[in-house]
Design an enzyme around this catalytic site. Sequence first.
Site, PDB file in Angstrom:
ATOM      1  N   HIS A   1       6.152   3.190 -50.193  1.00  0.00           N
ATOM      2  CA  HIS A   1       4.586   3.956 -50.508  1.00  0.00           C
ATOM      3  C   HIS A   1       4.647   4.308 -51.795  1.00  0.00           C
ATOM      4  CE1 HIS A   1       2.077   7.567 -50.328  1.00  0.00           C
ATOM      5  NE2 HIS A   1       1.950   8.080 -51.602  1.00  0.00           N
ATOM      6  N   GLU A   2       6.009   4.798 -52.747  1.00  0.00           N
ATOM      7  CA  GLU A   2       6.000   5.166 -54.309  1.00  0.00           C
ATOM      8  C   GLU A   2       5.348   3.401 -55.153  1.00  0.00           C
ATOM      9  OE1 GLU A   2       5.009   8.031 -55.076  1.00  0.00           O
ATOM     10  OE2 GLU A   2       5.890   8.687 -53.224  1.00  0.00           O
TER      11      GLU A   2
ATOM     12  N   GLY B   1       7.926  12.270 -53.492  1.00  0.00           N
ATOM     13  CA  GLY B   1       7.569  10.862 -54.511  1.00  0.00           C
ATOM     14  C   GLY B   1       7.049  10.852 -55.348  1.00  0.00           C
TER      15      GLY B   1
ATOM     16  N   CYS C   1       0.085  12.107 -49.812  1.00  0.00           N
ATOM     17  CA  CYS C   1       0.133  11.133 -50.624  1.00  0.00           C
ATOM     18  C   CYS C   1      -0.056  12.560 -51.211  1.00  0.00           C
ATOM     19  CB  CYS C   1      -0.247  10.031 -51.188  1.00  0.00           C
ATOM     20  SG  CYS C   1      -0.809   9.630 -52.833  1.00  0.00           S
ATOM     21  N   LEU C   2       0.419  13.174 -52.702  1.00  0.00           N
ATOM     22  CA  LEU C   2       0.187  14.586 -53.715  1.00  0.00           C
ATOM     23  C   LEU C   2      -1.270  13.453 -54.221  1.00  0.00           C
ATOM     24  CD1 LEU C   2       3.146  14.858 -54.728  1.00  0.00           C
ATOM     25  CD2 LEU C   2       2.149  16.414 -53.491  1.00  0.00           C
TER      26      LEU C   2
ATOM     27  N   GLN D   1      -0.020   8.576 -60.778  1.00  0.00           N
ATOM     28  CA  GLN D   1       0.134   9.667 -59.936  1.00  0.00           C
ATOM     29  C   GLN D   1       0.390  11.006 -61.183  1.00  0.00           C
ATOM     30  OE1 GLN D   1       2.520   9.033 -56.173  1.00  0.00           O
ATOM     31  NE2 GLN D   1       0.836  10.571 -55.715  1.00  0.00           N
TER      32      GLN D   1
ATOM     33  N   HIS E   1       2.008   2.618 -55.408  1.00  0.00           N
ATOM     34  CA  HIS E   1       0.983   3.238 -56.164  1.00  0.00           C
ATOM     35  C   HIS E   1       1.384   2.550 -57.539  1.00  0.00           C
ATOM     36  CE1 HIS E   1      -0.266   7.018 -54.565  1.00  0.00           C
ATOM     37  NE2 HIS E   1       0.987   7.172 -54.395  1.00  0.00           N
TER      38      HIS E   1
HETATM   39 NI    NI Z   1       1.248   8.630 -53.406  1.00  0.00          NI
END
Ligand code: NI
Length: 180
Positions: free
Chosen positions: A136-137, A41, A94-95, A46, A140
């Site tokens: 999670h997304e 995701g 998380c990226l 991000q 953000h």
């Molecule tokens: Ni993340």
Amino acid sequence: MYIFGQSVLRKQAEDIPTDYPNLQELIANMFETLKNAEGVGLAAPQVGLPIRVVVVDLDCISEDEPQYKGFLKTFINGHIIETSDDLVSMEEGCLSIPGIHENVKRPSRVHIKYLDENLTPHDEWVEGFVARVIQHEFDHLEGKMFVDRVSPLRKQLLKKKLIGMTKGKFSCHYKAKPNH
Ligand code: NI
């Protein structure tokens, strides 16, 4: 990929108008960035944009989880309307926070509203791994990150690593944009 410490990751993201310029190109770029980083995701903050656009690719895990074959979804102007009362714990990463994985407790089901990539409105409950990724997304989009949700003890143990990350001390295999 914007990394922990970048202020855009802490901003409240805004809904976009349906005539947002080059929206399809943005979505395609986000899917490409996600694939390249081998994540499931990605939220627009991000990639530096404080807008409510999220892409989710569960097709990439469909070899192990065949029910996700072809699961490539876009969530525009997504909002969580309500959640179930039960909490489940699952490890997250998380990226934007490379190298850190922690257990996070979240509701097992969420009621969401969003527009898909064709701007068709959806109003639905999601559960299981999809609910996990969505929460999670969508976090953000509120300027929240999963490390905010770990236990106080774990947070204390992560502190040094996170401070290091804001100073560029981390490694990842994709192109990263740290705050330094
Ligand atoms: Ni993340």
